[in-house]
Design an enzyme around this catalytic site. Structure first.
Site, PDB file in Angstrom:
ATOM      1  N   LYS A 255      -0.466  13.496  -8.951  1.00 37.18           N
ATOM      2  CA  LYS A 255      -0.353  12.167  -8.339  1.00 37.18           C
ATOM      3  C   LYS A 255      -1.437  12.021  -7.287  1.00 37.18           C
ATOM      4  O   LYS A 255      -1.512  12.803  -6.350  1.00 37.18           O
ATOM      5  CB  LYS A 255       1.028  11.994  -7.683  1.00 37.18           C
ATOM      6  N   ASP A 260      -0.650   5.362   0.511  1.00 34.19           N
ATOM      7  CA  ASP A 260       0.574   4.711   0.067  1.00 34.19           C
ATOM      8  C   ASP A 260       1.157   3.861   1.198  1.00 34.19           C
ATOM      9  O   ASP A 260       1.868   4.364   2.058  1.00 34.19           O
ATOM     10  CB  ASP A 260       1.598   5.771  -0.389  1.00 34.19           C
ATOM     11  N   LYS A 267       6.021   0.073   3.786  1.00 32.94           N
ATOM     12  CA  LYS A 267       6.626   1.118   4.614  1.00 32.94           C
ATOM     13  C   LYS A 267       6.615   0.699   6.083  1.00 32.94           C
ATOM     14  O   LYS A 267       5.754  -0.084   6.503  1.00 32.94           O
ATOM     15  CB  LYS A 267       5.814   2.413   4.485  1.00 32.94           C
ATOM     16  N   ASP A 278      -0.843  11.380   0.266  1.00 32.61           N
ATOM     17  CA  ASP A 278      -0.119  11.065  -0.962  1.00 32.61           C
ATOM     18  C   ASP A 278      -0.939  11.337  -2.233  1.00 32.61           C
ATOM     19  O   ASP A 278      -0.491  11.078  -3.343  1.00 32.61           O
ATOM     20  CB  ASP A 278       0.380   9.618  -0.913  1.00 32.61           C
ATOM     21  N   ASP A 337       7.254   0.800  -3.659  1.00 31.94           N
ATOM     22  CA  ASP A 337       7.021   2.056  -2.951  1.00 31.94           C
ATOM     23  C   ASP A 337       7.417   3.267  -3.808  1.00 31.94           C
ATOM     24  O   ASP A 337       7.120   4.396  -3.462  1.00 31.94           O
ATOM     25  CB  ASP A 337       7.800   2.051  -1.630  1.00 31.94           C
ATOM     26  N   GLU A 339       5.964   4.308  -6.372  1.00 26.99           N
ATOM     27  CA  GLU A 339       4.753   4.094  -7.175  1.00 26.99           C
ATOM     28  C   GLU A 339       4.253   5.367  -7.851  1.00 26.99           C
ATOM     29  O   GLU A 339       3.579   5.288  -8.878  1.00 26.99           O
ATOM     30  CB  GLU A 339       3.642   3.492  -6.294  1.00 26.99           C
ATOM     31  N   ARG A 341       5.699   7.697  -9.573  1.00 24.53           N
ATOM     32  CA  ARG A 341       6.197   7.878 -10.942  1.00 24.53           C
ATOM     33  C   ARG A 341       5.515   6.918 -11.915  1.00 24.53           C
ATOM     34  O   ARG A 341       5.368   7.216 -13.089  1.00 24.53           O
ATOM     35  CB  ARG A 341       7.726   7.723 -10.944  1.00 24.53           C
TER      36      ARG A 341
HETATM   37  N1  BES Z   1       4.710   8.962  -1.216  1.00 24.43           N
HETATM   38  C1  BES Z   1       6.095   8.718  -1.042  1.00 24.43           C
HETATM   39  C2  BES Z   1       6.911   9.986  -0.826  1.00 24.43           C
HETATM   40  C3  BES Z   1       6.554  10.836   0.370  1.00 24.43           C
HETATM   41  C4  BES Z   1       7.293  10.744   1.531  1.00 24.43           C
HETATM   42  C5  BES Z   1       5.542  11.766   0.305  1.00 24.43           C
HETATM   43  C6  BES Z   1       6.987  11.543   2.623  1.00 24.43           C
HETATM   44  C7  BES Z   1       5.239  12.566   1.389  1.00 24.43           C
HETATM   45  C8  BES Z   1       5.967  12.463   2.547  1.00 24.43           C
HETATM   46  C9  BES Z   1       6.633   8.002  -2.273  1.00 24.43           C
HETATM   47  O1  BES Z   1       5.740   7.198  -2.944  1.00 24.43           O
HETATM   48  C10 BES Z   1       7.743   7.128  -1.817  1.00 24.43           C
HETATM   49  O2  BES Z   1       7.473   6.201  -1.096  1.00 24.43           O
HETATM   50  N2  BES Z   1       8.967   7.426  -2.242  1.00 24.43           N
HETATM   51  C11 BES Z   1      10.105   6.671  -1.883  1.00 24.43           C
HETATM   52  C12 BES Z   1      10.873   6.372  -3.147  1.00 24.43           C
HETATM   53  C13 BES Z   1      11.920   5.303  -3.002  1.00 24.43           C
HETATM   54  C14 BES Z   1      11.285   3.958  -2.689  1.00 24.43           C
HETATM   55  C15 BES Z   1      12.704   5.205  -4.299  1.00 24.43           C
HETATM   56  C16 BES Z   1      10.928   7.521  -0.918  1.00 24.43           C
HETATM   57  O3  BES Z   1      10.944   8.744  -1.070  1.00 24.43           O
HETATM   58  O4  BES Z   1      11.500   6.962  -0.002  1.00 24.43           O
HETATM   59 ZN    ZN Z   2       3.761   7.678  -2.752  1.00 28.62          ZN
HETATM   60 MN    MN Z   3       5.644   5.247  -2.135  1.00 28.18          MN
END
Ligand code: BES
Ligand code: ZN
Ligand code: MN
Length: 492
Positions: A255, A260, A267, A278, A337, A339, A341
């Site tokens: 990824k 992000d 966010k 990310d 967010d 994204e 996947r």
């Molecule tokens: N890039 C984030 C996950 C992340 C969080 C990586 C902290 C490194 C440190 C990912 O894209 C994300 O935003 N995930 C969300 C998913 C949710 C919206 C279903 C999350 O984990 O809150």
């Molecule tokens: Zn992300």
């Molecule tokens: Mn995200």
């Protein structure tokens, strides 16, 4: 990136400067420490008593101006149990030594060890632990770094030979860390892909697909994520051919969200601050491929990087948009967010259809939930194949990059049902089992039961605390693990 200069010689005690030697648990002196103790009228034995230093792993002792010698100092490091010698403990000693030496403003040192393997692994640990990212500092850093290490041991040619592949991995780790540390105004999908082009000089085959090529392939999910960014999304394919043309490759998919913001599902400031990391999955795959190329691993391996920037914009995708993936399946994007996947699913389909791998491992900073579950030292793994995931776990234990297998199944897949498309991209019960839901989403894109492991490194790619071989910041977690897995199970 600045490399330490490391050379290997006989275990001769230098006349001046800084010399370092090991002590085993229980205060037992290594052979160099014995020799130094004799030369300095027993200073070492006295210092050990005075400091309650007993040679346990991760201990260091700094002795200034030892008696009867012209040496500036002797640094003693703990090596742990002599009867059960651990090269990981030796690496940790090297990492701690590199930081300590820099803090003492030591630029060069001679380090004496009992065996050639110890010398190689100490130097490796010093490189891993001594890493820093100073590129944007315009003023000289204090303390300055340790730049020269002379490793003394019996059979120095053997030590150097043992060190060569370790150096290749350390160089991969440095590149992974640099890529992650780079801010997102410098490292965007286009500049990252441009950097990848230069990797032909490492012997990697490099192929790059831009948005037009990806549109032709039908990669609507990946393209949807990058749609709100000025930067063009990129798919980078890195190939290392070390095992002849008939062998199916092992594939690593990363990824690579260079930043992000969350997209329109924006966010909050605090959680956005760290989102330059990310692209940690892509960076790990990049460093791994460089390590494999540098040490000429006898394996066919491919790295596939999905590089996009997730920005909010008038062109950005909206929550509830439906996209068509390269696999043909449709996805209702309820949360922009979630994204990662969306990037990975198309990269996985591309990998299976175009590169025909015998196994696939994807790496992604995918969910914050994995850090809640496992913390910042253990990565979560999800798999459709007991054998492959066991190999990942065993390699992780060997290099001290531990992983823990997490469950998959209908508990998670039912959270993905959509009212209008084949699936939605986030769980319909927010926050519940977030890492498993994300893994289950990816599982929908695995064809013909191809052996697959998904590694969620959202907790482990970055650390706020320094460890002996992982300074604060980008860790490159996964480079050492996957290099070891390739070495143990996939090389001829
Ligand atoms: N890039 C984030 C996950 C992340 C969080 C990586 C902290 C490194 C440190 C990912 O894209 C994300 O935003 N995930 C969300 C998913 C949710 C919206 C279903 C999350 O984990 O809150
Ligand atoms: Zn992300
Ligand atoms: Mn995200």
């Amino acid at each position: 990136m600045s490399f330490m200069h490391i050379s290997f010689t006989d275990p001769t005690i230098p006349a001046s400067g800084t010399v370092a030697a090991g002590i085993y648990a229980g205060g037992e002196l290594s052979s160099a420490a014995k020799e130094l103790d004799r030369l300095s009228n027993g200073s070492i034995s006295r210092a050990l008593k005075a400091d309650r230093f007993n040679g346990d792993a991760e201990q260091l002792l700094n002795m200034i101006a030892p008696a009867n010698t012209e040496l500036e100092r002797i640094i003693l490091f703990g090596l742990g149990d002599k009867n059960n010698p651990s090269l990981l403990a030796t690496e940790n000693a090297g990492g701690l030594f590199a930081v300590k030496a820099a803090n003492l403003s030591i630029n060069a040192a001679t380090i004496l060890l009992d065996s050639d393997k110890q010398a190689a692994h100490f130097a490796y640990g010093a490189m891993l632990g001594g890493y820093r990212f100073d590129k944007y500092r315009t003023k000289e850093q204090s303390p300055s770094a340790l730049t020269e290490m002379i490793m003394g041991s019996e059979k120095p040619e053997q030590a150097e030979k043992c060190f060569r592949p370790l150096l290749a991995v350390a160089e991969g780790v440095y590149i992974t860390r640099d890529l992650i540390w780079e801010p997102a105004n410098v490292m965007d999908p286009e500049s990252y892909a441009h950097f990848c082009r230069s990797l032909t000089s490492e012997g990697l085959e490099v192929e790059i697909l831009g948005e037009e090529a990806m549109r032709e392939l039908g990669m609507g999910a990946l393209l949807g994520v990058g749609q709100g960014s000025d930067k063009e999304s990129q798919l980078v394919i890195l190939k290392h051919n070390g095992a002849g043309s008939r062998e199916a490759p092992i594939a690593f998919i990363g990824k690579g969200v260079t930043f992000d913001t969350g997209g329109l599902s924006l966010k909050a400031s605090a959680t956005m601050e760290t989102m330059k990391q990310d692209m940690g999955g892509a960076a790990t795959v990049t460093g791994l491929m460089i390590a494999l190329a540098k040490r000429k691993a006898k394996v066919n391996a491919v790295g596939v990087l999905g590089l996009v920037e997730n920005m909010p914009d008038s062109k950005a995708q909206r929550p509830s948009d439906v996209v068509k993936t390269m696999s043909g399946q449709t996805v209702e994007v309820m949360n922009t967010d979630a994204e990662g996947r969306l990037v990975l699913c198309d990269a996985l389909t591309y990998t299976q259809r175009h590169l025909k791998p015998k196994a696939m491992i994807d790496l992604a900073t995918l969910t914050s939930a994995i850090a809640i579950a496992l913390g910042e030292e253990i990565a979560g793994v999800f798999s459709n194949n007991d054998e492959l995931v066991a190999k990942v776990a065993a390699a992780g234990d060997e290099v001290s990059e531990p992983v823990w297998r997490m469950p998959m199944g209908s508990y998670f897949s039912k959270r993905l049902s959509s009212d209008i498309a084949d699936m939605r991209n986030n769980g319909n019960k927010p926050r519940l089992g977030g890492s498993g839901v994300a893994a289950q989403f990816l599982h929908n894109f695995i064809e013909n039961d191809t052996p697959w492991v998904h590694m969620d490194i959202a907790g482990t790619a970055w650390t706020d605390e320094a460890f002996p071989t992982k300074p604060k910041g980008a860790t490159a977690f996964g480079v050492r693990l996957l290099d070891r897995m390739v070495q143990d199970y996939f090389e001829k």
